[in-house]
Design an enzyme around this catalytic site. Structure first.
Site, PDB file in Angstrom:
ATOM      1  N   GLU A 270      33.863  65.249 -57.438  1.00  0.00           N
ATOM      2  CA  GLU A 270      32.646  64.400 -55.958  1.00  0.00           C
ATOM      3  C   GLU A 270      33.328  65.275 -54.329  1.00  0.00           C
ATOM      4  O   GLU A 270      32.265  65.413 -54.281  1.00  0.00           O
ATOM      5  CB  GLU A 270      32.590  63.343 -56.180  1.00  0.00           C
ATOM      6  CG  GLU A 270      30.977  63.198 -57.240  1.00  0.00           C
ATOM      7  CD  GLU A 270      30.038  64.416 -57.698  1.00  0.00           C
ATOM      8  OE1 GLU A 270      29.273  64.975 -56.238  1.00  0.00           O
ATOM      9  OE2 GLU A 270      29.798  64.772 -58.412  1.00  0.00           O
ATOM     10  N   TRP A 273      33.583  69.323 -53.877  1.00  0.00           N
ATOM     11  CA  TRP A 273      32.240  69.489 -53.032  1.00  0.00           C
ATOM     12  C   TRP A 273      32.123  68.913 -52.425  1.00  0.00           C
ATOM     13  O   TRP A 273      31.290  69.813 -51.295  1.00  0.00           O
ATOM     14  CB  TRP A 273      31.128  69.022 -54.423  1.00  0.00           C
ATOM     15  CG  TRP A 273      30.975  68.826 -55.068  1.00  0.00           C
ATOM     16  CD1 TRP A 273      30.805  68.981 -57.093  1.00  0.00           C
ATOM     17  CD2 TRP A 273      29.746  70.483 -56.023  1.00  0.00           C
ATOM     18  NE1 TRP A 273      29.762  70.096 -58.398  1.00  0.00           N
ATOM     19  CE2 TRP A 273      29.454  70.819 -57.147  1.00  0.00           C
ATOM     20  CE3 TRP A 273      29.463  71.217 -54.579  1.00  0.00           C
ATOM     21  CZ2 TRP A 273      29.055  71.963 -57.682  1.00  0.00           C
ATOM     22  CZ3 TRP A 273      28.027  72.655 -54.470  1.00  0.00           C
ATOM     23  CH2 TRP A 273      28.196  73.023 -56.419  1.00  0.00           C
ATOM     24  N   TRP A 302       6.454  79.101 -48.332  1.00  0.00           N
ATOM     25  CA  TRP A 302       6.575  78.086 -48.299  1.00  0.00           C
ATOM     26  C   TRP A 302       5.209  77.684 -48.603  1.00  0.00           C
ATOM     27  O   TRP A 302       4.427  77.864 -47.376  1.00  0.00           O
ATOM     28  CB  TRP A 302       7.784  77.145 -47.627  1.00  0.00           C
ATOM     29  CG  TRP A 302       8.913  77.348 -47.998  1.00  0.00           C
ATOM     30  CD1 TRP A 302       9.515  78.149 -47.347  1.00  0.00           C
ATOM     31  CD2 TRP A 302      10.015  76.776 -49.342  1.00  0.00           C
ATOM     32  NE1 TRP A 302      11.333  77.876 -48.008  1.00  0.00           N
ATOM     33  CE2 TRP A 302      10.852  77.446 -49.299  1.00  0.00           C
ATOM     34  CE3 TRP A 302       9.645  76.362 -51.212  1.00  0.00           C
ATOM     35  CZ2 TRP A 302      12.033  77.376 -50.454  1.00  0.00           C
ATOM     36  CZ3 TRP A 302      10.243  76.423 -51.387  1.00  0.00           C
ATOM     37  CH2 TRP A 302      11.258  76.396 -51.228  1.00  0.00           C
ATOM     38  N   ASN A 337      23.026  59.576 -55.886  1.00  0.00           N
ATOM     39  CA  ASN A 337      22.812  61.115 -55.964  1.00  0.00           C
ATOM     40  C   ASN A 337      21.652  61.884 -56.510  1.00  0.00           C
ATOM     41  O   ASN A 337      21.305  63.224 -56.614  1.00  0.00           O
ATOM     42  CB  ASN A 337      24.056  62.017 -55.719  1.00  0.00           C
ATOM     43  CG  ASN A 337      24.488  62.813 -55.683  1.00  0.00           C
ATOM     44  OD1 ASN A 337      24.143  63.447 -54.884  1.00  0.00           O
ATOM     45  ND2 ASN A 337      24.789  63.856 -57.121  1.00  0.00           N
ATOM     46  N   TRP A 355      12.386  73.939 -47.712  1.00  0.00           N
ATOM     47  CA  TRP A 355      13.242  72.458 -47.410  1.00  0.00           C
ATOM     48  C   TRP A 355      14.139  72.355 -46.646  1.00  0.00           C
ATOM     49  O   TRP A 355      14.009  71.033 -46.306  1.00  0.00           O
ATOM     50  CB  TRP A 355      15.281  73.574 -49.019  1.00  0.00           C
ATOM     51  CG  TRP A 355      14.971  74.074 -48.111  1.00  0.00           C
ATOM     52  CD1 TRP A 355      15.191  75.828 -48.476  1.00  0.00           C
ATOM     53  CD2 TRP A 355      16.483  74.800 -47.066  1.00  0.00           C
ATOM     54  NE1 TRP A 355      15.376  76.525 -47.132  1.00  0.00           N
ATOM     55  CE2 TRP A 355      16.827  76.067 -46.408  1.00  0.00           C
ATOM     56  CE3 TRP A 355      16.961  73.747 -46.004  1.00  0.00           C
ATOM     57  CZ2 TRP A 355      18.091  76.119 -45.603  1.00  0.00           C
ATOM     58  CZ3 TRP A 355      17.673  73.898 -45.149  1.00  0.00           C
ATOM     59  CH2 TRP A 355      18.705  75.511 -44.567  1.00  0.00           C
ATOM     60  N   TRP A 378      20.716  70.368 -50.156  1.00  0.00           N
ATOM     61  CA  TRP A 378      18.753  70.683 -50.588  1.00  0.00           C
ATOM     62  C   TRP A 378      18.778  72.174 -50.280  1.00  0.00           C
ATOM     63  O   TRP A 378      18.029  72.661 -51.062  1.00  0.00           O
ATOM     64  CB  TRP A 378      18.404  70.763 -48.866  1.00  0.00           C
ATOM     65  CG  TRP A 378      17.870  68.665 -48.229  1.00  0.00           C
ATOM     66  CD1 TRP A 378      18.763  67.731 -48.220  1.00  0.00           C
ATOM     67  CD2 TRP A 378      16.470  68.558 -49.542  1.00  0.00           C
ATOM     68  NE1 TRP A 378      17.789  66.920 -48.348  1.00  0.00           N
ATOM     69  CE2 TRP A 378      16.928  67.442 -48.726  1.00  0.00           C
ATOM     70  CE3 TRP A 378      15.618  70.025 -50.135  1.00  0.00           C
ATOM     71  CZ2 TRP A 378      15.250  66.507 -49.351  1.00  0.00           C
ATOM     72  CZ3 TRP A 378      14.329  68.666 -50.278  1.00  0.00           C
ATOM     73  CH2 TRP A 378      14.266  67.290 -50.180  1.00  0.00           C
TER      74      TRP A 378
END
Length: 469
Positions: A270, A273, A302, A337, A355, A378
């Site tokens: 993590e 990331w 969208w 998360n 998004w 996102w």
């Protein structure tokens, strides 16, 4: 010589390269924090994070005072006013050199460049942001990795080769000084559920490593249990550093884990990331400008869907795990998360809403909101980001709910109207509610997931066809 340390998202005295260097190289050091409430609003940061910022600045002021460093809190509305304000302060205080840790957003980088151009003193900038410095991990072609897995292998290889350096709190100067009282202006929301200051952050880190690090890989996906670190608010404001996280892992396990099967690796991953998204933000400035990582996806059609977007924001979608997560966010300023992935997938792949709107809503409510991770998460969910997985990844909210909140404990906590629904039915409760003539107790589903999934895939297929034609 009088040195000045400019604090930004690095509100700590330990493992702070700028502070450490300034105090090593001079016996007279000042500190400054420049608050820009207009810029804060423009960036969409949350009132709860602003309250947390204010409280942590107060704690930092007290910690610095014990070291003999006085913190001044200056205010101007926007970043473009900072160079003149800081220049005047430097002249007034007869400062000989400025020290700061790197800030990575494009607006912040432009601000810092303007400051360096205006000041007539040396400006020294350090990496206090990541374990591995930005730009130092690259492909054979010298480019930034665009996919996480090869990046993570390179990151681990670099860490093995060069290790990491953890800086102590600098030695205090001759005598302590008086701490300033910090009172930021602007809208605030109570953040007192999160203890402020370095000691609290260090205590939370130590507690997590002692109690939950070993089981993190097994428990991190279950929102009803305390399986995650909940350290992200401290990392977002730099009250904790990633180096300190690595040191805590090493202290608990005796060595850093470098392989997937090793204890503690899931949490180290993590941290990788986090660094991946921060390195991407530096390498691709468009990510700071509301642009998609994959430019071709900006042509996606969208839905506007204001009504369903409102239902998503308010936790009234008729999908219990989504609604519980969104209500938790609005109430507490934090979201697990796994739930972030579920609700982001639901907004973009079930409701087909841009998004950007979800990213902005999160930033406006999260206590741990920060651009790199929020934007990266996102775009990963929306299929527009740095991700090797195909765009047809669409989370099924009911399946996710059954898997990660099987007994419905998290759902019942945040969706009390489903409090007495049996676990067998709570993930898709509408049949049970109809049978008991209680349809009005809970929102009807705003969308049919199976149909919405097909439409989302068709949306991306159409984009792909357009590119190939």
């Amino acid at each position: 010589m009088q040195h000045l340390v400019w604090f930004r998202n690095d509100l700590r005295t330990a493992d702070n390269p700028a502070l450490h260097a300034a105090m090593q190289e001079s016996d007279s050091v000042l500190a400054v924090y420049i608050d820009c409430p207009g810029q804060w609003r423009e960036h969409g940061n949350s009132p709860i994070q602003r309250d947390f910022l204010s409280r942590n600045l107060q704690s930092l002021s007290e910690a610095l005072a014990e070291l003999g460093v006085s913190l001044s809190v200056l205010e101007c509305d926007r970043f473009d006013e900072v160079p003149a304000l800081l220049s005047a302060f430097v002249k007034e205080q007869e400062v000989d050199a400025l020290y700061a840790n790197r800030d990575i957003g494009i607006n912040e980088r432009r601000r810092d460049k303007a400051v360096q151009q205006q000041l007539n003193i040396p400006c020294r900038v350090f990496n206090g942001d990541c374990v591995i410095n930005h730009g130092s991990i690259a492909t054979q072609n010298g480019e930034m990795y665009k996919v996480f897995t090869p990046y993570s292998r390179a990151w681990l290889s670099t860490l093995k080769a060069q290790g990491y350096r953890l800086l102590p709190v600098p030695e205090a100067m001759s005598r302590a000084c008086k701490a300033v009282k910090v009172a930021l202006s602007g809208e605030m929301k109570d953040s007192s559920d999160w203890h402020a200051g370095e000691p609290a952050a260090q205590q939370a880190l130590a507690h997590f490593c002692a109690e939950s690090l070993a089981g993190y890989g097994e428990l991190r996906d279950y929102p009803a249990v305390e399986g995650t670190s909940r350290l992200s608010p401290y990392l977002a404001l730099g009250i904790l550093s990633p180096n300190q996280c690595l040191a805590a892992i090493e202290a608990e396990l005796g060595a850093l884990p470098f392989g997937k099967g090793e204890q503690g690796f899931s949490w180290l991953n993590e941290i990788i990331w986090r660094e991946f998204y921060r390195h991407l933000l530096v390498a691709f400035p468009r990510l700071s400008m509301n642009r998609a990582f994959k430019p071709e996806t900006e042509a996606l059609q969208w839905s506007q869907g204001d009504d369903v977007f409102k239902a998503w924001c308010e936790g009234q979608t008729g999908y219990p795990i989504v609604d519980a997560a969104m209500r938790c966010l609005k109430s507490t300023g934090w979201m697990h998360n796994r739930l972030r992935m579920i609700v982001a997938s639901f907004l973009t792949k079930d409701l087909h809403i841009d998004w950007h709107r979800g990213e902005a809503w999160f930033m406006a409510h999260l206590i741990d909101g920060e651009l790199a991770a929020n934007n990266g998460g996102w775009q990963w969910a929306a299929g527009t980001g740095a991700d090797a997985a195909p765009y047809f990844r669409v989370f099924n909210p009911a399946t996710q709910s059954e898997r990660f909140d099987a007994s419905g404990d998290f759902i019942r906590r945040w969706v009390p109207e489903l409090g007495d629904v049996p676990a067998k039915y709570i993930h898709a409760p509408h049949g049970w509610l109809r049978e008991h003539r209680r349809e009005s107790d809970y929102a009807s589903p705003v969308v049919d997931h199976a149909r919405a999934r097909k439409y989302a895939i068709a949306m991306f297929d159409a984009l792909k066809d357009k590119e190939e034609s």
